[in-house]
Design an enzyme around this catalytic site. Structure first.
Site, PDB file in Angstrom:
ATOM      1  N   GLU A 434       1.024  -1.122   0.094  1.00  0.00           N
ATOM      2  CA  GLU A 434       0.278  -0.015  -0.034  1.00  0.00           C
ATOM      3  C   GLU A 434       0.815   1.418  -0.217  1.00  0.00           C
ATOM      4  O   GLU A 434       1.384   1.144   1.025  1.00  0.00           O
ATOM      5  CB  GLU A 434      -1.376   0.190   1.289  1.00  0.00           C
ATOM      6  CG  GLU A 434      -1.610   1.482   1.107  1.00  0.00           C
ATOM      7  CD  GLU A 434      -2.518   1.228   2.858  1.00  0.00           C
ATOM      8  OE1 GLU A 434      -2.159   0.252   3.654  1.00  0.00           O
ATOM      9  OE2 GLU A 434      -3.456   2.109   3.046  1.00  0.00           O
ATOM     10  N   ASP A 507      -1.070  -1.146   5.538  1.00  0.00           N
ATOM     11  CA  ASP A 507      -0.790  -1.067   6.987  1.00  0.00           C
ATOM     12  C   ASP A 507      -1.685  -1.237   8.073  1.00  0.00           C
ATOM     13  O   ASP A 507      -3.224  -1.867   7.617  1.00  0.00           O
ATOM     14  CB  ASP A 507      -0.923   0.885   7.098  1.00  0.00           C
ATOM     15  CG  ASP A 507      -0.028   1.469   6.453  1.00  0.00           C
ATOM     16  OD1 ASP A 507       0.815   0.745   6.040  1.00  0.00           O
ATOM     17  OD2 ASP A 507       0.432   2.764   5.955  1.00  0.00           O
ATOM     18  N   ASP A 509      -3.771   0.309   9.609  1.00  0.00           N
ATOM     19  CA  ASP A 509      -5.052   1.408  10.347  1.00  0.00           C
ATOM     20  C   ASP A 509      -6.169   0.842   9.143  1.00  0.00           C
ATOM     21  O   ASP A 509      -6.632  -0.486   8.828  1.00  0.00           O
ATOM     22  CB  ASP A 509      -4.779   2.267  10.063  1.00  0.00           C
ATOM     23  CG  ASP A 509      -4.218   2.561   8.711  1.00  0.00           C
ATOM     24  OD1 ASP A 509      -4.444   2.188   7.643  1.00  0.00           O
ATOM     25  OD2 ASP A 509      -3.682   3.540   8.244  1.00  0.00           O
ATOM     26  N   ASP A 511      -7.571   2.152   6.788  1.00  0.00           N
ATOM     27  CA  ASP A 511      -7.292   2.579   5.121  1.00  0.00           C
ATOM     28  C   ASP A 511      -6.993   0.986   4.636  1.00  0.00           C
ATOM     29  O   ASP A 511      -7.621   0.326   4.019  1.00  0.00           O
ATOM     30  CB  ASP A 511      -6.657   3.642   5.225  1.00  0.00           C
ATOM     31  CG  ASP A 511      -6.289   4.680   4.863  1.00  0.00           C
ATOM     32  OD1 ASP A 511      -8.498   5.198   5.456  1.00  0.00           O
ATOM     33  OD2 ASP A 511      -6.251   6.180   5.095  1.00  0.00           O
TER      34      ASP A 511
END
Ligand code: 0RA
Length: 666
Positions: A434, A507, A509, A511
Site C-alpha cells: 500500500e 498498514d 490501520d 485504510d
C-alpha cells in the site's frame, strides 16, 4: 400434505434390524464426526416438526443435558403405542427398533426420508447409535415409557403415572464408540432450529443448555433460546437482509397447488449479492432443483414483462437476463410435496419436475400482482435490475480491455512493478504494498532474486462504494492483474501465474484494512482458484518496536507488547508515544538499566528497509497468514457488509476488525 389421521401400528413398514446401522453408520447419518453427531438431533427433531406440520403440535423443546444426553420433547399426539397385529409389539417399539429400507445417505433412493413423510423413520438409527435411549409418550392422561441400549429393548413398554400433557419425549445418549466427538454445539443447533422455525410459521423451538462445561463458542449464548417467528418466511427474508438497505417490505406469498404447497418470500436490496435459498419439505436443497428453476424463470419473465408494459424497458433494449434480475435479491423458496425426490451428490437437489411449473405459475401470478399494486417499489426494483444489466456490459468492456493489455504479456508489465529476476513461479513472491513510500522501503528491503514489489496507490480506496467491474477498470488493479500474468474472465489461465506467493502487505490501520478487503474481494470473486491453491497471503508487520539499549523486540499484538514491557519491568499502563522517540521511565528501579523505548508503527512507511525485512519479509523469520476459502459463505457475508452501500455496518466492521486480520478469513 400427507394424511396422517388413522395411522397406526399396521401401517408402519417393518423391514430389518438395526445391525447394519452400527456396521456402517456413515450410510445412515452421513458421517461419525461432529456433523453426524448433530444429525442425530435433527433426525429426532424432524419427527416432531412433522407432527407440527400436520397441525398437531406447536412447541418443541431440545435440552442438552449435563450427562451428555439430548432430549427432544414435543406437545403432539404422542407416538402411537397400540400393538401391531402381526409383530405383537407397540408401534413405538417398532418405530424405534426397526430400520426402514435403505439409508438416508446410501444408494437406495426409495429410502430417502423426508420431514413431512413417514414418521419416526430416522429415530431407529439414532437409537442404534446410542448407548441408551429413553422414550416417553404422553397420551390419554398417562405416561408410557420404554428404554433401549444400542437399539435393543430393555423392558416392555410400561405405563405408569398420570399426566395432563400430550406428546413425545425422546432422550438419547450418543455412543462414544461410534462418534469421534460427543460435544454438541449450541451454535450449530441454533442455526438449524432458527431456519426450521422460520419455515414453519407458528412453531416454537426452544433450546436449553444445561451443561456445566460449555464449549467456548457456546458461552456467548444464553442458556435458553426460543425460536418462534410469526412472520415465517417473510421474517426469514427480513433477517437475511438485516444489514442491507432494502427496497420495500419483504414480498410474501403462498399457494396450495395440485402438486404441492408453494411459499415464497423475497426482497431486493441495494447490495450486489444474490442470496436465494430453497427448501423442499423443510430440507435445505443446497443444489437447488426444479422448484428453484421455476422460481428463476418466473422472476425473469415477470420483471421483463412488467418493465416492458410500463415502458421502463424500451423496444430497442435487450431483455434483462436472469442474472440481472437476481442481483441484490434475497429470496426463500419453500415447497412441500407428497413424494419428494432428492438427487445429486449430496441429495440436495429436488428432482420432481412438476415443481418447476408449480412454482413458476405461482410466482408469475403473485409477483405480477405485487408489481401492479406497488408501483413505487416496482420501479425501484426494475431500476436496480437495469443498473445490473448496464454494469454487466461495462464489466465485460473492462475485462476485455484488461485482457487486451494482458495479451501483450511480458512487454506490458507495469512500470511500477519491481519484478524479481527468477522466472520460476514456485519460488517467486509478489508483495502488493500500500502506497508509494512503503513500496519504496519494500523495494530496498526485498531479495530481488525472488521477491517482486508492486506498490498500489491509495487511489483504489476511492472505489469504496464502487462495483468490482469498476475496480477492474482501475489502473492499479489492472497493473496487479497484468503482474499476476493469469489474465481474467474467459482468457484466464492459472498455469501462467507468475508468483506462487502473493502477499498483501497493508498498514495496520483502517485504510489498510479497507484496501486489504478490496483486494481479498477481488481475489475471492475473480481468482478463487488462487486462494484454493493456497497462493494468497496476508503479511504480518509488527505493531510495535520495543527497545532497551541494543535489545530490540517487535510486538505483533498488544498482548506481546504487554509481555515484553512486563519482562522489562515497565508499568504496562505506560502511555504509548504518539510519535517515534524515547520514553523516559519514571520509576526509580529502572534508573540503572537502559531506557526502554516504545515505538508504535502506524504505517509500513515508518519502518526502514532493514526493519521491514527482518520483521515482515524475511522468509526465515516472518509469519504470514494464508488466506483460505474455508468459510466462503461467511466471507461472502463479510464482503456484503463491506461492499454494500450502507456505510454504518461497514464502518463498524472495519473498526472492530482493523487489527484482527485473522477474522477476515476468506
Ligand atoms: C403417527 C401417528 C400419530 C402420531 C405420530 C405418528 C407422532 C410421531 C412423532 C414423533 C415425534 N413426535 C411425534 N408425535 C406424533 C397419531 C396417532 C393418533 O393419535 O391417531
Amino acid at each position: 400434505m400427507p394424511k396422517k389421521e388413522g395411522y397406526s401400528a399396521e401401517q408402519i413398514q417393518v423391514l430389518e434390524g438395526l445391525e447394519p446401522v452400527r456396521k456402517r453408520p456413515g450410510m445412515y447419518i452421513g458421517s461419525t464426526d461432529t456433523r453426524g453427531l448433530h444429525h442425530c438431533v435433527y433426525e429426532i427433531v424432524d419427527n416432531s416438526i412433522d407432527e407440527a406440520m400436520a397441525g398437531h403440535c406447536d412447541t418443541i423443546i431440545v435440552t442438552l443435558h449435563d450427562d451428555g444426553s439430548v432430549s427432544v420433547e414435543d406437545n403432539g399426539r404422542g407416538i402411537p403405542i397400540d400393538i401391531h397385529p402381526k409383530k405383537k409389539l407397540p408401534a413405538l417399539e417398532i418405530v424405534l427398533t426397526t430400520l426402514h429400507a435403505g439409508g438416508k445417505f446410501g444408494g437406495d433412493e426409495s429410502g430417502y426420508k423426508v420431514s413431512g413423510g413417514l414418521h419416526g423413520v430416522g429415530s431407529s438409527v439414532v437409537n442404534a447409535l446410542s448407548t441408551k435411549l429413553r422414550a416417553e409418550v404422553y397420551r390419554d392422561g398417562k405416561i408410557h415409557h420404554q428404554e433401549y441400549k444400542i437399539g435393543k429393548t430393555q423392558y416392555p413398554l410400561k405405563t405408569e403415572g398420570k399426566t395432563e400433557k400430550n406428546g413425545t419425549k425422546i432422550q438419547f445418549w450418543p455412543d462414544g464408540e461410534i462418534f469421534d466427538t460427543l460435544e454438541f454445539s449450541m451454535t450449530t443447533l441454533m442455526t438449524r432450529f432458527r431456519q426450521q422455525a422460520y419455515l414453519t410459521r407458528g412453531i416454537t423451538i426452544a433450546v436449553l443448555d444445561e451443561r456445566k462445561e460449555r464449549p467456548t463458542d457456546d458461552k456467548v449464548h444464553p442458556r435458553l433460546y426460543r425460536f418462534s417467528f410469526e412472520g415465517g418466511i417473510a421474517a426469514y427474508v427480513r433477517h437475511l437482509n438485516e444489514s442491507k438497505e432494502t427496497i420495500g417490505k419483504p414480498i410474501w406469498f403462498e399457494k396450495d397447488t395440485d402438486d404441492g404447497m408453494v411459499e415464497v418470500g423475497l426482497q431486493y436490496s441495494q447490495s450486489f449479492q444474490e442470496n436465494v435459498i430453497s427448501f423442499a419439505n423443510n430440507i435445505h436443497t443446497m443444489e437447488g432443483g426444479h422448484h428453484l428453476t421455476g422460481f428463476k424463470a418466473a422472476l425473469t419473465r415477470t420483471i421483463n414483462a412488467y418493465a416492458r408494459s410500463q415502458g421502463l424497458l424500451k423496444e430497442k433494449d435487450d431483455n434483462l437476463t436472469a442474472d440481472d434480475v437476481r442481483e441484490g435479491l434475497t429470496a426463500v423458496v419453500s415447497v412441500r410435496l407428497k413424494e419428494p425426490q432428492f438427487e445429486g451428490q449430496t441429495k440436495g437437489k429436488l428432482g420432481n419436475a412438476e415443481m418447476k411449473t408449480a412454482v413458476e405459475t405461482v410466482v408469475n401470478e403473485k409477483l405480477a400482482e405485487y408489481l401492479e399494486e406497488h408501483p413505487n417499489e416496482a420501479k425501484e426494483i426494475v431500476g436496480k435490475c437495469h443498473l445490473a444489466a448496464r454494469a454487466r456490459l461495462a464489466a465485460r468492456a473492462a475485462r476485455d480491455s484488461v485482457i487486451r493489455k494482458g495479451a501483450l504479456e511480458g512487454m506490458t508489465l507495469p512500470g511500477k512493478l519491481a519484478d524479481c529476476s527468477s522466472r520460476d513461479p514456485a519460488e517467486c513472491e509478489l508483495y502488493i504494498v500500500e502506497g508509494d513510500s512503503a513500496g519504496g522501503s519494500a523495494k530496498q528491503a526485498r531479495k530481488r532474486d525472488f521477491q517482486a514489489i508492486l506498490p498500489l496507490r491509495g487511489k483504489i480506496l476511492n472505489v469504496e462504494q464502487a462495483r468490482l467491474d469498476k475496480m477492474l477498470a482501475n489502473n492499479e488493479i489492472k497493473s496487479l492483474i497484468i503482474a499476476l500474468g493469469v489474465g481474467i474472465g474467459e482468457i484466464k489461465d492459472v498455469e501462467k501465474l507468475r508468483y506462487h506467493r502473493i502477499v498483501i502487505m497493508t498498514d495496520a490501520d483502517v485504510d489498510g484494512a479497507h484496501i486489504r478487503t478490496l483486494l481479498l474481494t477481488l481475489f475471492f470473486r475473480y481468482f478463487p482458484e488462487l486462494i484454493d491453491a493456497g497462493f494468497l497471503y496476508i503479511a504480518q508487520p509488527p505493531l510495535y518496536k520495543i527497545a532497551k539499549g541494543k535489545d530490540v523486540r517487535y510486538a505483533y499484538t498488544d498482548e506481546q507488547k504487554e509481555e515484553v514491557l512486563k519482562e522489562w519491568g515497565v508499568a504496562t499502563d505506560v502511555e504509548e508515544e504518539e510519535e517515534e522517540g524515547e520514553e523516559e521511565e519514571g520509576e526509580k528501579e529502572k534508573k540503572k538499566s537502559p531506557r526502554v523505548s516504545l515505538q508504535r508503527y502506524k504505517g509500513l512507511g515508518e519502518m526502514n528497509p532493514e526493519q521491514l525485512w527482518e520483521t515482515t519479509m524475511d522468509p526465515e523469520v516472518r509469519t504470514m497468514l494464508r488466506v483460505t476459502m474455508d468459510d466462503a459463505e461467511a466471507a461472502d457475508a463479510t464482503f456484503t457488509t463491506l461492499m454494500g452501500s450502507e456505510v454504518a455496518p461497514r464502518r463498524k466492521f472495519i473498526q472492530t476488525h482493523a487489527k484482527s486480520v485473522k477474522n477476515l478469513d476468506v
